[in-house]
Design an enzyme around this catalytic site. Structure first.
Site, PDB file in Angstrom:
ATOM      1  N   GLU A 246       0.951  -1.274  -0.008  1.00 53.33           N
ATOM      2  CA  GLU A 246       0.322   0.209  -0.269  1.00 53.33           C
ATOM      3  C   GLU A 246       1.328   1.078  -0.219  1.00 53.33           C
ATOM      4  O   GLU A 246       1.713   0.998   0.985  1.00 53.33           O
ATOM      5  CB  GLU A 246      -1.004   0.290   1.106  1.00 53.33           C
ATOM      6  CG  GLU A 246      -1.989  -0.892   1.030  1.00 53.33           C
ATOM      7  CD  GLU A 246      -3.332  -0.733  -0.203  1.00 53.33           C
ATOM      8  OE1 GLU A 246      -3.127   0.283  -0.467  1.00 53.33           O
ATOM      9  OE2 GLU A 246      -3.486  -1.572  -0.302  1.00 53.33           O
ATOM     10  N   CYS A 280      -2.453   9.013   3.016  1.00 62.23           N
ATOM     11  CA  CYS A 280      -2.010   8.913   1.673  1.00 62.23           C
ATOM     12  C   CYS A 280      -2.844   8.733   0.731  1.00 62.23           C
ATOM     13  O   CYS A 280      -3.275   8.913  -0.240  1.00 62.23           O
ATOM     14  CB  CYS A 280      -1.832   7.198   1.488  1.00 62.23           C
ATOM     15  SG  CYS A 280      -2.677   6.060   2.811  1.00 62.23           S
TER      16      CYS A 280
HETATM   17  P1  NAD Z   1       8.634   4.822   3.835  1.00 65.82           P
HETATM   18  O1  NAD Z   1       8.834   3.946   2.320  1.00 65.82           O
HETATM   19  O2  NAD Z   1       9.791   6.092   3.826  1.00 65.82           O
HETATM   20  O3  NAD Z   1       8.329   3.717   4.599  1.00 65.82           O
HETATM   21  C1  NAD Z   1       7.953   2.485   4.858  1.00 65.82           C
HETATM   22  C2  NAD Z   1       8.754   1.776   6.305  1.00 65.82           C
HETATM   23  O4  NAD Z   1       9.183   0.872   5.635  1.00 65.82           O
HETATM   24  C3  NAD Z   1       9.011   2.027   7.208  1.00 65.82           C
HETATM   25  O5  NAD Z   1       9.135   1.534   8.055  1.00 65.82           O
HETATM   26  C4  NAD Z   1      10.986   1.903   7.185  1.00 65.82           C
HETATM   27  O6  NAD Z   1      11.514   1.770   8.104  1.00 65.82           O
HETATM   28  C5  NAD Z   1      10.469   0.575   6.382  1.00 65.82           C
HETATM   29  N1  NAD Z   1      11.723   0.926   5.370  1.00 65.82           N
HETATM   30  C6  NAD Z   1      12.606   1.336   4.622  1.00 65.82           C
HETATM   31  N2  NAD Z   1      13.241   1.013   3.470  1.00 65.82           N
HETATM   32  C7  NAD Z   1      13.523  -0.344   3.746  1.00 65.82           C
HETATM   33  C8  NAD Z   1      13.681  -1.516   2.999  1.00 65.82           C
HETATM   34  N3  NAD Z   1      15.071  -1.021   1.976  1.00 65.82           N
HETATM   35  N4  NAD Z   1      13.393  -2.145   3.209  1.00 65.82           N
HETATM   36  C9  NAD Z   1      12.463  -2.436   3.963  1.00 65.82           C
HETATM   37  N5  NAD Z   1      11.373  -1.673   4.785  1.00 65.82           N
HETATM   38  C10 NAD Z   1      12.392  -0.351   4.621  1.00 65.82           C
HETATM   39  O7  NAD Z   1       8.080   4.904   3.924  1.00 65.82           O
HETATM   40  P2  NAD Z   1       7.420   6.330   4.995  1.00 65.82           P
HETATM   41  O8  NAD Z   1       7.625   7.937   4.804  1.00 65.82           O
HETATM   42  O9  NAD Z   1       6.956   5.603   6.568  1.00 65.82           O
HETATM   43  O10 NAD Z   1       5.566   6.761   5.090  1.00 65.82           O
HETATM   44  C11 NAD Z   1       4.999   7.476   4.421  1.00 65.82           C
HETATM   45  C12 NAD Z   1       4.282   6.665   3.321  1.00 65.82           C
HETATM   46  O11 NAD Z   1       3.892   6.032   3.082  1.00 65.82           O
HETATM   47  C13 NAD Z   1       3.671   7.780   2.088  1.00 65.82           C
HETATM   48  O12 NAD Z   1       3.867   7.574   0.083  1.00 65.82           O
HETATM   49  C14 NAD Z   1       2.488   7.269   2.219  1.00 65.82           C
HETATM   50  O13 NAD Z   1       1.598   7.648   1.402  1.00 65.82           O
HETATM   51  C15 NAD Z   1       2.749   6.251   2.378  1.00 65.82           C
HETATM   52  N6  NAD Z   1       1.217   5.562   3.138  1.00 65.82           N
HETATM   53  C16 NAD Z   1       0.459   4.746   2.153  1.00 65.82           C
HETATM   54  C17 NAD Z   1      -0.851   4.384   2.963  1.00 65.82           C
HETATM   55  C18 NAD Z   1      -1.700   3.099   1.777  1.00 65.82           C
HETATM   56  O14 NAD Z   1      -2.198   2.818   2.209  1.00 65.82           O
HETATM   57  N7  NAD Z   1      -1.864   3.093   0.709  1.00 65.82           N
HETATM   58  C19 NAD Z   1      -1.338   4.381   4.322  1.00 65.82           C
HETATM   59  C20 NAD Z   1       0.127   5.775   5.082  1.00 65.82           C
HETATM   60  C21 NAD Z   1       0.821   5.323   4.221  1.00 65.82           C
END
Ligand code: NAD
Length: 476
Positions: A246, A280
């Protein structure tokens, strides 16, 4: 407060830790979170793999009791958890309490689902043979979550994972360890066997690859940015590992000439700016037809002038801080880019308040075209833009002209246009006269195009991801 990882039923020390700062007041340090390494993640995966078979055999009643306990505890403590959330992530207190309550309701919903697990009995094309279809757990699931819904998103992954008999390793976002720790603390007292639920703090780039690359982990459910999601999907693809993503959105909200202006302004202001726009599903592109455009912009501007931006825990606050300095700078940069590209900016400046925090005036950028960067890329802050269009047909075309497809909305009193939009908007969720953000906890959630990948989350649809289907043929 020390936020430790929870591995194999015990809280786990690490040599390294990092402070956790209140975005409304940077002098307020909530605690220190463990910074786990790949070895901590490996231990958590081993613990989950060792406990998975036992939990897979648990009865529906055992699963019900665990989930019902967790849901009841969260609901009983929603005020305290909501306050923690607001202090840690920056949502206003009513939003924080609302999110905590939603997490409790999600556990209650999936407690009910444990008793409702069904299969199918199908007719065979061959004589005398019975065909039955049942669902089994997938084993160990890795859950990777973002910072913006730090209780609800872990809840909507953990609850179905446990309800359908899986063992869990949760890797929460670095910015919100307090919420993850509070959730783990409640789960640790639920009667769940040791090792079935594990929590590992640490940097995504360090502990994430260990979780994704482990042969003992059968599936990954990720919520976060498109960039991280793409690389996780590529790694899972190489291993043929089940994955659900997501990700981001650039959600359109169409406002037609015949819209009720008050309803449209409410929907757009709520959808674009509440939760500091850090959703999001935020209504980030407001696509407005000519006849109502000027009235609409004036009414939104007036509403923005009356919104209080400030400390998330203050009663009078409508919009809390941005989550951290980096995100704030990114939001301000997007406002600058939009202005340089020809947009007219209302608000959008950094604000000083009586506490040192990451405050920003909500920004409305008018006179934009859909090809500008402000309309192509996810900002993830209190920033919305307005695209002026001629009529409904152009509005729909602009709404669908994006790589994303999470949520979309229309404000209109025309049943014809509302019905056409519901059928033709390229998005997983469509809202009529409602903000693009703000969803129920028991119905499917997810999008199309670059916003989502894999099966839907939430509600009964979650069974698709958290189970595997077995088809058995019997000749009695
Ligand atoms: P992000 O992608 O930076 O991080 C998300 C998670 O992934 C964190 O726990 C992070 O530590 C982890 N992560 C980072 N690098 C990784 C890797 N190489 N391997 C595995 N895990 C890794 O996102 P964010 O800044 O925490 O959140 C914001 C984003 O989330 C926005 O783009 C938003 O739209 C999206 N979001 C989507 C939904 C949805 O349901 N569609 C809901 C909420 C947020």
């Amino acid at each position: 407060m020390e936020y430790k990882s929870f591995i194999g039923g015990a809280w786990h020390e690490t040599s390294d830790s990092t402070p956790n700062v209140n975005p409304s007041d940077t002098s307020d340090i909530l605690g220190h979170a463990a910074v786990g390494g790949a070895d901590d993640m490996a231990r958590a995966i081993d613990a989950a793999a060792g406990a998975a078979a036992q939990w897979a055999k648990s009865t529906p009643q055992q699963r019900f009791d665990v989930l019902d306990f967790i849901g009841s505890e969260i609901l009983a403590r929603k005020a305290e958890l909501g306050e923690l959330l607001s202090r840690e992530e920056g949502k206003t207190l009513p939003e924080g309490i609302g999110e905590a309550a939603r997490a409790g309701q999600i556990f209650k919903f999936f407690a009910g689902e444990t008793l409702r697990q069904t299969g199918d009995i199908l007719a065979s094309v061959r004589p005398g043979i019975g065909v039955d279809v049942t669902r089994s757990p997938i084993g160990v699931v890795g859950l990777i979550t973002p910072w913006n819904f730090p209780i609800a998103i872990p809840a909507w992954k953990i609850a179905p994972a446990l309800a359908f008999g899986n063992a869990v390793v949760l890797k929460p976002a670095e910015l919100v360890p307090g919420c993850a720790h509070a959730l783990a603390d409640i789960i640790s007292r639920s009667g769940l066997p040791e090792g079935v639920f594990n929590l590992v703090f640490g940097r995504g780039s360090v502990v994430g690859p260990e979780l994704i690359g482990s042969k003992k982990v059968n599936a990954i459910s990720f919520t976060g940015s498109v960039g991280t999601g793409r690389s996780i999907a590529a790694d899972c693809g190489k291993m043929l590992k089940k994955v659900q993503l997501e990700m981001g959105g650039k959600n359109p909200m169409v406002v037609l000439d015949d819209a009720d202006l008050d309803i449209a302004v409410d929907a757009c202001v709520n959808g674009a700016y509440f939760s500091t726009g850090q959703r999001c599903t935020a209504s980030s592109r407001l696509i407005v037809t000519e006849g109502i455009h000027d009235k609409f912009v004036a009414a939104v501007e007036e509403r923005l002038n009356n919104l209080n931006v400030g400390h998330a825990l203050r009663k009078e606050t409508h919009i809390g801080p941005v989550v951290d300095e980096k995100q704030l700078q990114q939001d301000l940069d997007y406002v600058d880019i939009a202005a340089k590209d020809g947009g007219k900016v209302i608000g959008g400046q950094r604000l000083n308040r009586d506490t040192e925090g990451f405050f920003m005036a909500p920004a409305l950028v008018t006179e934009t075209t859909n090809d500008m960067r402000i309309n192509r890329e996810e900002v993830f802050g209190p920033v919305a833009s307005v695209v002026r269009v001629k009529d409904y047909d152009e509005a729909l075309a602009v709404a669908n002209d994006t790589e994303f497809g999470l949520s979309s909305g229309i404000c209109t009193t025309s049943l014809k246009h509302a019905s056409h939009f519901k059928a033709n908007a390229e998005a997983g969720m469509v809202m009529v006269n409602l903000p693009t953000a703000g969803v129920d906890y028991h119905v499917p959630f997810g999008g199309t195009k670059a916003s989502s990948f894999g099966s839907r989350e939430q509600g009964t649809y979650a069974a698709e991801f958290y189970t595997t289907v077995k088809t058995a043929y019997t000749l009695p």
